[in-house]
Design a protein around this motif. Structure first.
Motif, PDB file in Angstrom:
ATOM      1  N   TYR A   1       0.574  -1.289   0.416  1.00  0.00           N
ATOM      2  CA  TYR A   1      -0.210   0.475   0.076  1.00  0.00           C
ATOM      3  C   TYR A   1       0.702   1.126   0.361  1.00  0.00           C
ATOM      4  N   ALA A   2       2.292   1.344   1.157  1.00  0.00           N
ATOM      5  CA  ALA A   2       2.598   2.555   0.915  1.00  0.00           C
ATOM      6  C   ALA A   2       3.213   2.845  -0.667  1.00  0.00           C
ATOM      7  N   TYR A   3       4.070   1.953  -0.950  1.00  0.00           N
ATOM      8  CA  TYR A   3       4.432   2.123  -3.045  1.00  0.00           C
ATOM      9  C   TYR A   3       3.099   2.745  -3.386  1.00  0.00           C
ATOM     10  N   CYS A   4       2.384   1.570  -3.732  1.00  0.00           N
ATOM     11  CA  CYS A   4       0.756   1.938  -4.640  1.00  0.00           C
ATOM     12  C   CYS A   4      -0.058   2.671  -4.784  1.00  0.00           C
ATOM     13  N   LYS A   5      -0.406   2.995  -3.456  1.00  0.00           N
ATOM     14  CA  LYS A   5      -1.470   4.049  -3.139  1.00  0.00           C
ATOM     15  C   LYS A   5      -0.649   5.323  -4.161  1.00  0.00           C
ATOM     16  N   ASP A   6       0.988   5.320  -3.901  1.00  0.00           N
ATOM     17  CA  ASP A   6       1.612   6.839  -5.281  1.00  0.00           C
ATOM     18  C   ASP A   6       0.464   6.795  -6.778  1.00  0.00           C
ATOM     19  N   GLU A   7      -0.067   8.234  -6.971  1.00  0.00           N
ATOM     20  CA  GLU A   7      -0.508   7.963  -8.826  1.00  0.00           C
ATOM     21  C   GLU A   7      -0.208   7.553  -9.575  1.00  0.00           C
ATOM     22  N   GLU A   8       1.704   7.885  -9.236  1.00  0.00           N
ATOM     23  CA  GLU A   8       2.333   8.048 -10.302  1.00  0.00           C
ATOM     24  C   GLU A   8       2.870   6.434 -10.755  1.00  0.00           C
ATOM     25  N   VAL A   9       3.270   5.882  -9.618  1.00  0.00           N
ATOM     26  CA  VAL A   9       3.261   4.203  -9.765  1.00  0.00           C
ATOM     27  C   VAL A   9       2.025   3.481 -10.507  1.00  0.00           C
ATOM     28  N   GLY A  10       0.912   3.631  -9.769  1.00  0.00           N
ATOM     29  CA  GLY A  10      -0.217   3.274 -10.491  1.00  0.00           C
ATOM     30  C   GLY A  10      -0.696   4.242 -11.749  1.00  0.00           C
TER      31      GLY A  10
ATOM     32  N   GLY B   1       9.149  -2.510  -4.637  1.00  0.00           N
ATOM     33  CA  GLY B   1       8.049  -2.741  -5.971  1.00  0.00           C
ATOM     34  C   GLY B   1       8.115  -4.667  -6.043  1.00  0.00           C
ATOM     35  N   SER B   2       7.720  -4.699  -6.972  1.00  0.00           N
ATOM     36  CA  SER B   2       7.234  -6.084  -7.453  1.00  0.00           C
ATOM     37  C   SER B   2       7.292  -6.478  -8.928  1.00  0.00           C
ATOM     38  N   ILE B   3       8.342  -7.622  -9.499  1.00  0.00           N
ATOM     39  CA  ILE B   3       8.246  -7.969 -10.380  1.00  0.00           C
ATOM     40  C   ILE B   3       7.311  -9.189 -10.590  1.00  0.00           C
ATOM     41  N   GLY B   4       7.163  -9.616 -12.502  1.00  0.00           N
ATOM     42  CA  GLY B   4       6.880 -11.482 -12.651  1.00  0.00           C
ATOM     43  C   GLY B   4       6.790 -11.468 -13.752  1.00  0.00           C
ATOM     44  N   LEU B   5       6.735 -12.978 -14.580  1.00  0.00           N
ATOM     45  CA  LEU B   5       6.520 -13.355 -15.556  1.00  0.00           C
ATOM     46  C   LEU B   5       5.030 -14.185 -15.449  1.00  0.00           C
ATOM     47  N   VAL B   6       4.454 -13.468 -16.099  1.00  0.00           N
ATOM     48  CA  VAL B   6       3.229 -13.487 -16.091  1.00  0.00           C
ATOM     49  C   VAL B   6       2.722 -14.055 -17.662  1.00  0.00           C
ATOM     50  N   THR B   7       1.128 -15.198 -17.620  1.00  0.00           N
ATOM     51  CA  THR B   7       0.832 -15.712 -18.601  1.00  0.00           C
ATOM     52  C   THR B   7       1.201 -14.677 -19.743  1.00  0.00           C
ATOM     53  N   ASP B   8       1.321 -14.486 -21.490  1.00  0.00           N
ATOM     54  CA  ASP B   8       1.199 -13.646 -22.262  1.00  0.00           C
ATOM     55  C   ASP B   8       0.258 -13.741 -23.059  1.00  0.00           C
TER      56      ASP B   8
ATOM     57  N   ALA C   1       6.406 -18.791 -23.314  1.00  0.00           N
ATOM     58  CA  ALA C   1       6.721 -17.281 -23.529  1.00  0.00           C
ATOM     59  C   ALA C   1       6.094 -16.642 -21.952  1.00  0.00           C
ATOM     60  N   ARG C   2       6.610 -15.624 -21.397  1.00  0.00           N
ATOM     61  CA  ARG C   2       5.427 -15.198 -20.609  1.00  0.00           C
ATOM     62  C   ARG C   2       5.566 -13.615 -20.844  1.00  0.00           C
ATOM     63  N   SER C   3       5.055 -13.108 -19.614  1.00  0.00           N
ATOM     64  CA  SER C   3       5.755 -11.319 -20.095  1.00  0.00           C
ATOM     65  C   SER C   3       6.016 -10.991 -18.736  1.00  0.00           C
ATOM     66  N   LEU C   4       6.933  -9.842 -19.321  1.00  0.00           N
ATOM     67  CA  LEU C   4       7.574  -9.677 -18.313  1.00  0.00           C
ATOM     68  C   LEU C   4       7.068  -8.410 -16.835  1.00  0.00           C
ATOM     69  N   GLY C   5       7.063  -8.463 -15.794  1.00  0.00           N
ATOM     70  CA  GLY C   5       5.496  -6.961 -15.074  1.00  0.00           C
ATOM     71  C   GLY C   5       6.119  -6.567 -14.112  1.00  0.00           C
ATOM     72  N   TYR C   6       6.295  -5.377 -13.846  1.00  0.00           N
ATOM     73  CA  TYR C   6       6.915  -4.725 -12.460  1.00  0.00           C
ATOM     74  C   TYR C   6       6.352  -3.413 -12.322  1.00  0.00           C
ATOM     75  N   SER C   7       6.600  -3.177 -11.117  1.00  0.00           N
ATOM     76  CA  SER C   7       6.126  -2.243 -10.505  1.00  0.00           C
ATOM     77  C   SER C   7       7.453  -1.279  -9.090  1.00  0.00           C
ATOM     78  N   LEU C   8       7.418  -0.217  -9.475  1.00  0.00           N
ATOM     79  CA  LEU C   8       8.295   0.776  -8.322  1.00  0.00           C
ATOM     80  C   LEU C   8       8.454   1.512  -7.923  1.00  0.00           C
ATOM     81  N   GLY C   9       8.882   1.241  -6.144  1.00  0.00           N
ATOM     82  CA  GLY C   9       7.921   2.834  -5.697  1.00  0.00           C
ATOM     83  C   GLY C   9       8.897   4.587  -6.294  1.00  0.00           C
ATOM     84  N   VAL C  10       8.244   5.620  -6.182  1.00  0.00           N
ATOM     85  CA  VAL C  10       8.115   6.632  -6.654  1.00  0.00           C
ATOM     86  C   VAL C  10      10.150   6.817  -6.217  1.00  0.00           C
ATOM     87  N   ALA C  11       9.859   6.434  -4.804  1.00  0.00           N
ATOM     88  CA  ALA C  11      11.646   6.474  -4.220  1.00  0.00           C
ATOM     89  C   ALA C  11      12.476   6.372  -4.754  1.00  0.00           C
TER      90      ALA C  11
END
Length: 183
Positions: free
Chosen positions: A22-31, A72-79, A87-97
């Motif tokens: 929640y601490a990093y995903c509440k940031d509008e820039e991340v979303g 943050g988070s990172i994963g290989l998910v269904t493409d 084949a998989r798809s790479l997805g990720y997110s990272l806190g702005v700081a």
């Protein structure tokens, strides 16, 4: 399975990660950069943690070794564009700081190596928005190739429709990269 890099531990998500998520995903820039609505409550982050992250063997919490902080988070998910198992798809997110410090490139290279070496993938794809050059740069540093633009590909939570830059990394291209030889 836990993966490690010089500065990061990539580990399975745990029940007690909701607050850090929640601490990093509440940031509008991340979303906005990831294509989802900023989290509005701890309960929402907890629900998403349970729905999308827990018990996913190829989705990891990105934790800094120095302070064991989930950043943050990172994963290989269904493409969704390729309907075969290697084949998989790479997805990720990272806190702005933590933007601009090389953390996501470090994590992505490790996950890509895992995907090709341990999962036996032959291709990894990824997408980002044209107005997110930092994400495109992560993919380029990991040797992903630009496949093209998928026009008007995503309808966002705020009603905006966005294009996607589509990238791919075939196994034979990855093994030619000096960073791929690492652990």
């Amino acid at each position: 399975m836990t993966l490690t890099t010089e500065r990061l531990t990539l580990r399975p998500f745990r029940e007690d990660d909701a607050e850090a998520l929640y601490a990093y995903c509440k940031d509008e820039e991340v979303g906005r950069n990831a294509g989802w609505k900023p989290h509005e409550s701890l309960m929402e982050s907890s629900d998403i943690l349970h729905f999308a992250f827990l018990r996913q063997s190829t989705v990891w919490a990105v934790e800094r070794k120095a302070d064991r902080r989930l950043i943050g988070s990172i994963g290989l998910v269904t493409d969704s564009a390729r309907h075969y198992g290697s084949a998989r798809s790479l997805g990720y997110s990272l806190g702005v700081a933590y933007w601009g410090q090389g953390y996501m490139t470090e994590a992505a290279r490790t996950v890509v190596r895992f995907g090709f070496r341990q999962m036996g993938l032959d291709l990894i794809s990824a997408t980002c928005y044209p107005d997110n050059p930092a994400s495109a740069r992560v993919l380029e540093k990991c040797a992903f190739l630009l496949e093209g633009v998928r026009h008007r590909a995503d309808l966002l939570y705020n009603g905006q429709v966005k294009d996607q830059l589509c990238y791919y990394l075939p196994h034979e291209h990855a093994v030619k990269q000096e960073w791929f030889a690492g652990k």
